[in-house]
Write an enzyme that holds these catalytic residues in place. Structure first.
Site, PDB file in Angstrom:
ATOM      1  CG  HIS A  56      -0.235   0.036   2.512  1.00  0.00           C
ATOM      2  ND1 HIS A  56       0.127  -1.106   3.154  1.00  0.00           N
ATOM      3  CD2 HIS A  56       0.206   1.060   3.275  1.00  0.00           C
ATOM      4  CE1 HIS A  56       0.767  -0.796   4.276  1.00  0.00           C
ATOM      5  NE2 HIS A  56       0.825   0.513   4.369  1.00  0.00           N
TER       6      HIS A  56
HETATM    7  C1  UD1 Z   1      -2.365   4.966   5.881  1.00  0.00           C
HETATM    8  C2  UD1 Z   1      -1.123   5.480   6.608  1.00  0.00           C
HETATM    9  C3  UD1 Z   1      -0.005   4.461   6.476  1.00  0.00           C
HETATM   10  C4  UD1 Z   1      -0.455   3.107   6.950  1.00  0.00           C
HETATM   11  C5  UD1 Z   1      -1.683   2.704   6.136  1.00  0.00           C
HETATM   12  C6  UD1 Z   1      -2.201   1.345   6.552  1.00  0.00           C
HETATM   13  C7  UD1 Z   1      -0.784   7.922   6.704  1.00  0.00           C
HETATM   14  C8  UD1 Z   1      -0.022   9.040   6.133  1.00  0.00           C
HETATM   15  N1  UD1 Z   1      -0.663   6.737   6.054  1.00  0.00           N
HETATM   16  O1  UD1 Z   1      -2.067   4.927   4.503  1.00  0.00           O
HETATM   17  O2  UD1 Z   1       1.099   4.877   7.264  1.00  0.00           O
HETATM   18  O3  UD1 Z   1       0.582   2.166   6.786  1.00  0.00           O
HETATM   19  O4  UD1 Z   1      -2.698   3.687   6.359  1.00  0.00           O
HETATM   20  O5  UD1 Z   1      -3.310   1.001   5.841  1.00  0.00           O
HETATM   21  O6  UD1 Z   1      -1.451   8.093   7.684  1.00  0.00           O
HETATM   22  N2  UD1 Z   1      -9.549   4.200   1.615  1.00  0.00           N
HETATM   23  C9  UD1 Z   1     -10.721   3.505   1.518  1.00  0.00           C
HETATM   24  N3  UD1 Z   1     -11.247   2.979   2.674  1.00  0.00           N
HETATM   25  C10 UD1 Z   1     -10.657   3.135   3.873  1.00  0.00           C
HETATM   26  C11 UD1 Z   1      -9.464   3.845   3.952  1.00  0.00           C
HETATM   27  C12 UD1 Z   1      -8.910   4.375   2.817  1.00  0.00           C
HETATM   28  O7  UD1 Z   1     -11.274   3.334   0.449  1.00  0.00           O
HETATM   29  O8  UD1 Z   1     -11.192   2.644   4.884  1.00  0.00           O
HETATM   30  C13 UD1 Z   1      -8.945   4.755   0.381  1.00  0.00           C
HETATM   31  C14 UD1 Z   1      -9.162   6.224   0.291  1.00  0.00           C
HETATM   32  O9  UD1 Z   1      -9.883   6.516  -0.824  1.00  0.00           O
HETATM   33  C15 UD1 Z   1      -7.765   6.859   0.219  1.00  0.00           C
HETATM   34  C16 UD1 Z   1      -6.833   5.664   0.081  1.00  0.00           C
HETATM   35  O10 UD1 Z   1      -7.563   4.482   0.391  1.00  0.00           O
HETATM   36  O11 UD1 Z   1      -7.658   7.700  -0.847  1.00  0.00           O
HETATM   37  C17 UD1 Z   1      -5.652   5.762   0.995  1.00  0.00           C
HETATM   38  O12 UD1 Z   1      -6.058   5.947   2.379  1.00  0.00           O
HETATM   39  P1  UD1 Z   1      -5.196   6.846   3.396  1.00  0.00           P
HETATM   40  O13 UD1 Z   1      -5.730   6.718   4.763  1.00  0.00           O
HETATM   41  O14 UD1 Z   1      -5.064   8.196   2.836  1.00  0.00           O
HETATM   42  O15 UD1 Z   1      -3.741   6.271   3.344  1.00  0.00           O
HETATM   43  P2  UD1 Z   1      -3.238   4.802   3.422  1.00  0.00           P
HETATM   44  O16 UD1 Z   1      -2.603   4.468   2.126  1.00  0.00           O
HETATM   45  O17 UD1 Z   1      -4.287   3.873   3.932  1.00  0.00           O
END
Ligand code: UD1
Length: 353
Positions: free
Chosen positions: A194
């Site tokens: 991820h």
């Molecule tokens: C976040 C953390 C990372 C951690 C990871 C574990 C930060 C900067 N990053 O990254 O350190 O290792 O989580 O998973 O805090 N999304 C969904 N559903 C969800 C959550 C996210 O669809 O429940 C999608 C969103 O559209 C978003 C993307 O996934 O655009 C990324 O989510 P985000 O929380 O921004 O960062 P992670 O890559 O999950």
């Protein structure tokens, strides 16, 4: 009253282990859920599996650019802290929720504890690295997980109230060992990715999925796909390269660990998985330039790999056939004894009384 703040998937395993000990030692706490992750399999599943206390407040911040997400966390958490003035804000890990909550508390002169303090990759392009540096420099109580992280804090001049305790995530891993241990006949390759450096870059992600598909011609490759990664696979039109791979949405903790137990090799860019595989003596290939968890490379089962189809394929084949064993020195064995949360709890208790 201590607020245990979490919001993203890797936070909840730690909160589970710490809250179990807080309960044993009669420390009153509440969980504050920022809502950084909101899909069932990215958050609620862990509350259900671990029987976590219902959050006192859910800040419902959701996804968004870093400034917006962190800003929402701060604005909403500040309101709560102003009204309730907890005795301590306890943060875990390195996600935006960690840094947002720590900043709020520090500015309100509420003591901040940070579990996973001192971890550094040396790469400020990683959002987590910024979160770690900021959080550590404003925390009152710091809990590094490894000797290297402890030294990193000293090198940055942070020497007060630093306690090397190990990682509650490993406590949780050992606590539930019986539940996810399973007899299996088939060996798999398990994949979880991820990090933006891998999945937001079309070239890197294409190389990775092509290698996975080639591996899937020989082995059973199971790819649990993080929402960020799924979006990028769609955007870059890469599903065609995954036709041989057994892929699915993220799974809960117990299912993931059943798969991990079955793995001849785990391919990941997660820090936590590098630690867990090393403790469980399972081969791990980390698609990273450097690891923040250097001890998993020096003494564990992790090997670094670049996002290159030839390198990834050949290293995964080698790792799959190796029967690896970590060679932790005594200090690391002691730190991974499943009692990190107990050590944290005793220190916290001494601090707030
Ligand atoms: C976040 C953390 C990372 C951690 C990871 C574990 C930060 C900067 N990053 O990254 O350190 O290792 O989580 O998973 O805090 N999304 C969904 N559903 C969800 C959550 C996210 O669809 O429940 C999608 C969103 O559209 C978003 C993307 O996934 O655009 C990324 O989510 P985000 O929380 O921004 O960062 P992670 O890559 O999950």
């Amino acid at each position: 009253m201590i607020y245990l703040v979490g919001g993203a998937r890797p936070n909840f395993m730690k909160i589970a282990a710490i809250s179990r000990e807080f309960e044993k030692f009669d420390i009153s706490y509440d969980i504050i859920h920022t809502g950084q992750h909101y899909d069932y399999n990215m958050n609620q599943v862990f509350f259900d599996e671990f029987g976590l206390k219902k959050p006192l407040v859910h800040l419902e911040v959701g996804s968004g650019p870093h400034g917006e997400q962190t800003g929402k966390i701060m604005e909403r958490f500040e309101r709560l802290c102003l009204d309730e003035r907890p005795d301590m804000v306890f943060t875990v890990g390195d996600v935006n929720s960690t840094m947002g909550a720590a900043l709020v508390a520090a500015k309100l002169h509420i003591p901040v504890a940070h579990q996973e303090a001192g971890m550094r990759s040396g790469d400020k392009k990683m959002p987590e690295e910024i979160n770690r540096i900021v959080t550590d420099h404003i925390s009152d109580l710091l809990f590094p997980i490894s000797p290297k992280d402890f030294q990193n804090l000293y090198a940055e001049g942070i020497t007060e109230n630093v306690h090397l305790v190990g990682d509650p995530m490993i406590d949780n891993l050992l606590y539930y060992k019986e539940i996810y241990a399973c007899d299996h006949t088939e060996k798999i390759i398990l994949v979880e990715l991820h990090r933006p450096a891998n999945v937001d870059d079309p070239k890197n992600l294409t190389e990775i999925v092509i290698a996975l598909n080639q591996l899937a011609e020989r082995y059973h490759v199971v790819f649990t796909i993080h929402p960020r990664t799924k979006k990028k696979i769609e955007e870059f039109k890469l599903w065609q390269y995954l036709d041989m791979v057994d892929h699915c949405d993220p799974v809960g903790y117990f299912d993931f660990h059943k798969l991990m137990n079955q793995a001849g090799c785990v391919i990941t860019d997660s820090d936590g998985i590098q630690q867990e595989t090393s403790v469980l003596n399972i081969s791990c290939l980390a698609i990273r330039d450097t690891s923040n968890i250097q001890y998993t490379i020096d003494h564990g089962t992790t090997q670094l790999c670049s996002p290159d189809r030839v390198e990834l394929f050949s290293k995964a084949v080698c790792k799959y056939h190796m029967n690896e064993k970590s060679n932790f020195p005594k200090q690391l064995k002691d730190l991974n004894d499943g009692k990190s949360s107990e050590r944290i709890t005793q220190i916290v208790k001494g601090y707030i009384i």
